[in-house]
Design a protein around this motif. Structure first.
Motif, short mmCIF file in Angstrom:
data_model
loop_
_atom_site.label_atom_id
_atom_site.label_comp_id
_atom_site.label_asym_id
_atom_site.label_seq_id
_atom_site.Cartn_x
_atom_site.Cartn_y
_atom_site.Cartn_z
N THR A 130 53.48 39.70 37.52
CA THR A 130 53.76 39.62 38.64
C THR A 130 55.19 40.50 39.25
O THR A 130 55.97 41.25 38.48
CB THR A 130 54.18 38.18 39.38
OG1 THR A 130 55.78 37.84 39.50
CG2 THR A 130 53.34 37.04 38.60
N PHE A 189 47.42 44.11 39.80
CA PHE A 189 48.11 44.29 40.86
C PHE A 189 48.96 45.74 41.18
O PHE A 189 48.82 46.30 40.40
CB PHE A 189 49.39 43.54 39.41
CG PHE A 189 50.96 43.80 39.51
CD1 PHE A 189 52.03 44.47 39.55
CD2 PHE A 189 51.29 43.11 40.59
CE1 PHE A 189 53.32 44.96 39.68
CE2 PHE A 189 52.74 42.72 40.69
CZ PHE A 189 53.59 44.51 40.26
N VAL A 190 49.13 45.51 42.48
CA VAL A 190 49.59 46.87 43.31
C VAL A 190 51.06 46.98 43.67
O VAL A 190 51.48 46.27 44.26
CB VAL A 190 48.45 46.59 44.58
CG1 VAL A 190 48.88 48.47 44.91
CG2 VAL A 190 46.66 46.92 44.11
N SER A 191 51.56 47.80 42.67
CA SER A 191 53.30 48.16 42.86
C SER A 191 54.00 48.56 44.40
O SER A 191 52.15 49.03 45.20
CB SER A 191 53.83 48.82 42.12
OG SER A 191 53.43 50.02 41.86
N ASP A 207 47.73 39.11 48.78
CA ASP A 207 46.88 38.76 47.29
C ASP A 207 48.60 39.47 46.44
O ASP A 207 48.48 39.13 45.36
CB ASP A 207 45.87 39.23 47.02
CG ASP A 207 45.36 40.25 46.91
OD1 ASP A 207 45.19 41.64 45.70
OD2 ASP A 207 45.34 41.35 48.17
N GLN A 208 48.84 40.21 46.92
CA GLN A 208 49.89 40.99 46.27
C GLN A 208 51.13 41.33 46.59
O GLN A 208 51.80 41.15 48.15
CB GLN A 208 49.43 42.70 46.29
CG GLN A 208 48.23 42.93 45.74
CD GLN A 208 47.79 42.67 44.37
OE1 GLN A 208 48.93 42.86 43.34
NE2 GLN A 208 47.09 42.30 43.79
N TYR A 209 52.23 40.92 45.93
CA TYR A 209 53.49 41.07 46.73
C TYR A 209 53.78 41.92 47.62
O TYR A 209 54.84 42.12 48.41
CB TYR A 209 54.44 40.88 45.36
CG TYR A 209 54.61 39.93 44.53
CD1 TYR A 209 54.79 38.74 45.20
CD2 TYR A 209 53.75 39.07 42.98
CE1 TYR A 209 54.81 37.62 44.23
CE2 TYR A 209 53.85 37.99 42.61
CZ TYR A 209 54.01 37.06 42.88
OH TYR A 209 53.93 35.89 42.44
N SER A 210 53.34 43.11 47.11
CA SER A 210 53.11 44.74 48.22
C SER A 210 52.98 44.35 49.43
O SER A 210 53.35 45.36 50.50
CB SER A 210 52.74 45.76 46.99
OG SER A 210 52.01 46.06 46.76
N ASP A 211 52.04 43.50 49.55
CA ASP A 211 50.97 42.73 50.81
C ASP A 211 52.89 42.73 51.68
O ASP A 211 52.43 42.41 53.13
CB ASP A 211 50.23 42.64 51.45
CG ASP A 211 49.19 42.93 49.86
OD1 ASP A 211 48.57 43.86 49.73
OD2 ASP A 211 48.29 41.74 49.64
N LYS A 266 51.55 33.98 49.17
CA LYS A 266 50.75 35.06 48.78
C LYS A 266 49.22 33.92 47.95
O LYS A 266 49.70 32.98 47.39
CB LYS A 266 51.92 35.75 47.08
CG LYS A 266 51.29 36.73 45.77
CD LYS A 266 50.93 37.11 46.33
CE LYS A 266 50.27 38.19 44.64
NZ LYS A 266 49.26 37.14 43.81
N ASN A 279 45.73 36.41 42.77
CA ASN A 279 44.78 37.54 41.95
C ASN A 279 45.51 37.38 41.11
O ASN A 279 46.06 38.30 41.14
CB ASN A 279 44.80 38.42 43.30
CG ASN A 279 43.83 39.44 42.96
OD1 ASN A 279 43.33 39.16 41.90
ND2 ASN A 279 43.88 40.62 44.02
N LYS A 315 44.37 50.36 43.11
CA LYS A 315 45.08 49.36 42.28
C LYS A 315 45.92 49.99 41.37
O LYS A 315 45.24 51.21 40.08
CB LYS A 315 44.27 49.36 41.09
CG LYS A 315 43.40 48.04 42.66
CD LYS A 315 42.32 47.29 42.08
CE LYS A 315 41.54 46.57 43.01
NZ LYS A 315 40.21 45.84 42.86
#
Length: 265
Positions: free
Chosen positions: A28, A263-265, A241-245, A256, A259, A3
């Motif tokens: 986000t 936030f994970v970039s 759950d992350q946009y980076s996923d 999406k 969560n 994270k």
């Protein structure tokens, strides 16, 4: 994993945007407050909002759980209903066109809920405490997600997992997923985890043995590219759950999940 930015967003709903379902939040991937010049949202109020959204309560063992009556659960139920309809329709269409349909799931906070860790450590991340937490293999399910995994399988759709967990955490991840009922395709051919010591050849653009430079998007999109181009599947849905996923392509539709805790970039 894990994270890079913590406690940056509070989600109160899921928003349908085009072909994707997004969790609303104060920050986000496309709506960051990191460079804002105005006073940020008060962190004490933010934590209260997060608890309200999840309906957070401690069970008899002192483990923090989300409420099945919470807004979080309701938002997940709407995502689940849309995803089931999409999987059913696209699985039939893929087979008509001679394609092999597949779905891809992230693990942390897509299938296994980490709310107790976030609450217990005040929304901060430490690799040692996180590893201990993962290896207990006792996280509860994200509402509806194990059932969605099994639903996809029942429709003849291949299930893959694309996680930021490490190879050293594989056994615990498999044990935990089995425990919550997501006991589908949990072998090494279907569950892709980070292996920085011996990265797969399909990530050669950003990872070689002992030299890992992949961003989350490069790692996850590269894995989906491998599933489609090398293994021959058509990814009809990608869940995270992350946009980076989800960013980077190689999926017909992205979902999406909400969560608001990191936030994970």
């Amino acid at each position: 994993m894990r994270k890079s930015l913590r406690a940056a967003a509070a989600g109160a709903a899921c928003v349908v945007a085009g072909a994707a379902l997004y969790g609303a939040g104060a920050a986000t991937a496309g709506q960051s407050t990191a460079n804002s010049t105005h006073e940020p949202y008060n962190i004490g109020l933010l934590v209260k909002d997060i608890d309200t959204y999840y309906g957070t309560t401690a069970d008899a063992n002192g483990v923090y759980q989300a409420s099945p009556d919470s807004q979080y659960a309701k938002d997940l139920a709407r995502i689940d209903a849309d995803a089931r309809h999409h999987i059913d329709k696209e699985a039939r269409a893929a087979r008509r066109h001679g394609e092999k349909p597949a779905v891809v799931f992230d693990v942390d906070d897509t299938l296994l809920l980490s709310l107790d860790y976030e609450k217990r450590y005040n929304y901060t991340y430490n690799s040692t405490t996180w590893n201990d937490y993962v290896n207990k293999a006792d996280r509860p399910a994200v509402f509806g997600s194990p059932e969605l995994v099994r639903y996809a399988q029942s429709k003849g759709v291949e299930v893959f997992y694309n996680s930021g967990l490490t190879e050293a955490q594989r056994a615990a991840a498999v044990t935990n997923l089995k425990k919550v009922g997501a006991d589908v395709d949990l072998d090494a051919d279907h569950m892709f985890l980070k292996d920085k010591a011996n990265p797969p050849a399909y990530l050669k653009d950003c990872a070689t043995p002992g030299a890992w430079t992949c961003t989350t998007v490069q790692y996850k999109a590269g894995t989906r590219r491998h599933i489609e181009q090398d293994l021959g599947y058509e990814i009809i849905a990608n869940f995270g759950d992350q946009y980076s996923d989800l960013d980077g392509g190689y999926a017909d539709r992205t979902y999406k999940l909400p969560n608001p805790t990191y936030f994970v970039s």
